[in-house]
Design an enzyme around this catalytic site. Structure first.
Site, PDB file in Angstrom:
ATOM      1  N   VAL A 196       0.906  -1.204  -0.021  1.00  0.00           N
ATOM      2  CA  VAL A 196       0.061   0.050   0.017  1.00  0.00           C
ATOM      3  C   VAL A 196       0.904   1.361   0.158  1.00  0.00           C
ATOM      4  O   VAL A 196       0.288   2.294   0.065  1.00  0.00           O
ATOM      5  CB  VAL A 196      -1.174  -0.008   1.092  1.00  0.00           C
ATOM      6  CG1 VAL A 196      -2.054  -1.207   0.940  1.00  0.00           C
ATOM      7  CG2 VAL A 196      -0.352  -0.130   2.457  1.00  0.00           C
TER       8      VAL A 196
ATOM      9  N   HIS B  94      -4.471  -4.101  -2.386  1.00  0.00           N
ATOM     10  CA  HIS B  94      -4.705  -3.483  -0.893  1.00  0.00           C
ATOM     11  C   HIS B  94      -4.965  -2.235  -0.973  1.00  0.00           C
ATOM     12  O   HIS B  94      -4.905  -1.606   0.140  1.00  0.00           O
ATOM     13  CB  HIS B  94      -3.850  -4.398  -0.220  1.00  0.00           C
ATOM     14  CG  HIS B  94      -3.944  -5.719   0.028  1.00  0.00           C
ATOM     15  ND1 HIS B  94      -2.828  -6.450   0.457  1.00  0.00           N
ATOM     16  CD2 HIS B  94      -4.899  -6.705  -0.210  1.00  0.00           C
ATOM     17  CE1 HIS B  94      -3.145  -7.751   0.471  1.00  0.00           C
ATOM     18  NE2 HIS B  94      -4.467  -7.794   0.182  1.00  0.00           N
TER      19      HIS B  94
HETATM   20  P1  NAD Z   1       5.001 -10.624   4.446  1.00  0.00           P
HETATM   21  O1  NAD Z   1       5.435  -9.690   5.606  1.00  0.00           O
HETATM   22  O2  NAD Z   1       4.106 -11.591   4.868  1.00  0.00           O
HETATM   23  O3  NAD Z   1       6.234 -11.379   3.951  1.00  0.00           O
HETATM   24  C1  NAD Z   1       7.294 -10.740   3.713  1.00  0.00           C
HETATM   25  C2  NAD Z   1       8.221 -11.486   2.735  1.00  0.00           C
HETATM   26  O4  NAD Z   1       9.434 -10.662   2.275  1.00  0.00           O
HETATM   27  C3  NAD Z   1       8.903 -12.599   3.697  1.00  0.00           C
HETATM   28  O5  NAD Z   1       8.620 -13.634   2.738  1.00  0.00           O
HETATM   29  C4  NAD Z   1      10.340 -12.138   3.527  1.00  0.00           C
HETATM   30  O6  NAD Z   1      11.216 -13.419   3.525  1.00  0.00           O
HETATM   31  C5  NAD Z   1      10.633 -11.446   2.360  1.00  0.00           C
HETATM   32  N1  NAD Z   1      11.555 -10.595   2.455  1.00  0.00           N
HETATM   33  C6  NAD Z   1      12.364  -9.866   3.464  1.00  0.00           C
HETATM   34  N2  NAD Z   1      13.149  -9.063   3.137  1.00  0.00           N
HETATM   35  C7  NAD Z   1      13.062  -9.049   1.789  1.00  0.00           C
HETATM   36  C8  NAD Z   1      13.993  -8.318   0.760  1.00  0.00           C
HETATM   37  N3  NAD Z   1      14.817  -7.503   1.082  1.00  0.00           N
HETATM   38  N4  NAD Z   1      13.766  -8.587  -0.564  1.00  0.00           N
HETATM   39  C9  NAD Z   1      12.951  -9.734  -0.636  1.00  0.00           C
HETATM   40  N5  NAD Z   1      11.798 -10.353  -0.097  1.00  0.00           N
HETATM   41  C10 NAD Z   1      12.286  -9.911   1.371  1.00  0.00           C
HETATM   42  O7  NAD Z   1       4.468  -9.992   3.143  1.00  0.00           O
HETATM   43  P2  NAD Z   1       3.251 -10.054   2.335  1.00  0.00           P
HETATM   44  O8  NAD Z   1       3.272 -11.341   1.824  1.00  0.00           O
HETATM   45  O9  NAD Z   1       3.397  -8.826   1.517  1.00  0.00           O
HETATM   46  O10 NAD Z   1       1.908  -9.930   3.325  1.00  0.00           O
HETATM   47  C11 NAD Z   1       1.766  -8.829   4.366  1.00  0.00           C
HETATM   48  C12 NAD Z   1       0.420  -8.135   4.018  1.00  0.00           C
HETATM   49  O11 NAD Z   1       0.902  -6.879   4.782  1.00  0.00           O
HETATM   50  C13 NAD Z   1       0.306  -7.551   2.634  1.00  0.00           C
HETATM   51  O12 NAD Z   1      -0.951  -7.810   2.550  1.00  0.00           O
HETATM   52  C14 NAD Z   1       0.763  -6.182   2.652  1.00  0.00           C
HETATM   53  O13 NAD Z   1      -0.494  -5.474   2.073  1.00  0.00           O
HETATM   54  C15 NAD Z   1       0.724  -5.577   3.732  1.00  0.00           C
HETATM   55  N6  NAD Z   1       1.906  -4.829   4.089  1.00  0.00           N
HETATM   56  C16 NAD Z   1       2.302  -3.936   3.245  1.00  0.00           C
HETATM   57  C17 NAD Z   1       3.447  -3.083   3.439  1.00  0.00           C
HETATM   58  C18 NAD Z   1       3.952  -2.012   2.421  1.00  0.00           C
HETATM   59  O14 NAD Z   1       3.013  -1.552   1.885  1.00  0.00           O
HETATM   60  N7  NAD Z   1       5.207  -1.833   2.188  1.00  0.00           N
HETATM   61  C19 NAD Z   1       4.280  -3.311   4.815  1.00  0.00           C
HETATM   62  C20 NAD Z   1       3.771  -4.153   5.529  1.00  0.00           C
HETATM   63  C21 NAD Z   1       2.561  -4.863   5.283  1.00  0.00           C
END
Ligand code: NAD
Ligand code: ZN
Length: 245
Positions: free
Chosen positions: A100, A116
């Protein structure tokens, strides 16, 4: 592994990207759980729910403001830039993201499907039709209010308990069914129904290139090429290799 992935990427006619929170880790966006954990005793569920927004709008908005609008260092990293380059070169590369934070669009990518929603815009909680881009000025006084009807504004993200935007999710599944290659970047593939997208691609016979430092729910098999590493390091190397092969 990476050179095989570069070859597949080069041959692909209909590649698609599917990204998650890990894509933005190196841009300073932390995950909800893990080390960020509770914030001022508020759980991620409270901070991302309609009831939390209604009962503590100031606190909830302070969190979003801190997370994104005034958060320091939240800018696209080298992996984002590599994807933007790849999209331009390929001509077509739809990007389906669970994030997001709006960083794909901020990197200049087009055809971005934010399943999302996005934290970069807000709309009237009472649905009078008001919609606005967020910036530091619009978040000076918290919570931000609708200038048309006075209700609280809500961030345009899918809150807990809300359905996913129908058109976005149905196009995502259609892309998954039609693509020949899906790059699955930085997602644990655990949050459903979004997680179904790469599985739909696999069922359709597409190859998956996974970029993630850790193992995920994706099956290991000949159709899944797993590159264990960080998005900000692997993507530039992969795109460079695809370009110069
Ligand atoms: P998740 O937190 O479940 O998984 C994150 C994944 O990223 C893990 O498998 C981890 O090993 C991997 N990871 C960590 N560092 C990395 C890197 N440097 N490069 C590549 N991969 C890396 O995340 P998800 O599967 O997106 O599910 C979480 C939910 O929370 C989503 O629905 C999302 O919408 C939301 N969310 C979004 C944000 C954002 O917008 N940045 C942040 C937090 C959560
Ligand atoms: Zn309004």
């Amino acid at each position: 592994m990476i050179s095989r992935a570069a070859e597949l990427l080069r041959e692909s006619r209909n590649p698609v990207v599917f990204s998650g929170a890990g894509m933005s880790r190196e841009s300073g966006m932390r995950t909800f759980r893990g080390e960020e954990g509770l914030w001022k005793e508020y759980s991620p569920e409270q901070l991302s729910s309609l009831s939390g927004l209604r009962s503590d709008p100031e606190v909830v908005w302070e969190w979003y403001k801190m997370r994104l609008i005034t958060g320091d260092g939240i800018v696209p990293h080298a992996g984002y830039k590599a994807l933007t380059f790849l999209q331009k070169k390929k001509g077509t590369l739809p990007v389906i993201t669970q994030n997001v934070d709006g960083l794909h669009k901020l990197s200049g990518q087009t055809d971005v499907l934010e399943i999302h929603g996005s934290m970069r815009t807000a709309s009237c909680l009472d649905r009078c039709g008001f919609f606005t881009e967020l910036n530091p000025e619009s978040l000076q006084d918290l919570p931000p209010l609708c200038p048309d009807c006075g209700a609280i504004l809500r961030p345009d993200i899918v809150l807990f308990g809300e359905p996913l935007p129908h058109q976005v999710i149905s196009r995502s599944y259609k892309l998954a069914e039609e693509c020949d290659l899906m790059m699955v970047i930085g997602t644990s593939v655990q949050v459903w129904p979004a997680a179904g997208v790469p599985f739909a691609a696999l069922e359709n016979g597409a190859t998956v290139i996974e970029i993630n430092p850790a193992r995920t729910e994706l099956p290991q098999g000949e159709n899944v090429i797993s590159i264990r590493g960080k998005a900000g390091e692997i993507l530039p190397a992969l795109v460079d290799m695809e370009e110069n092969k």
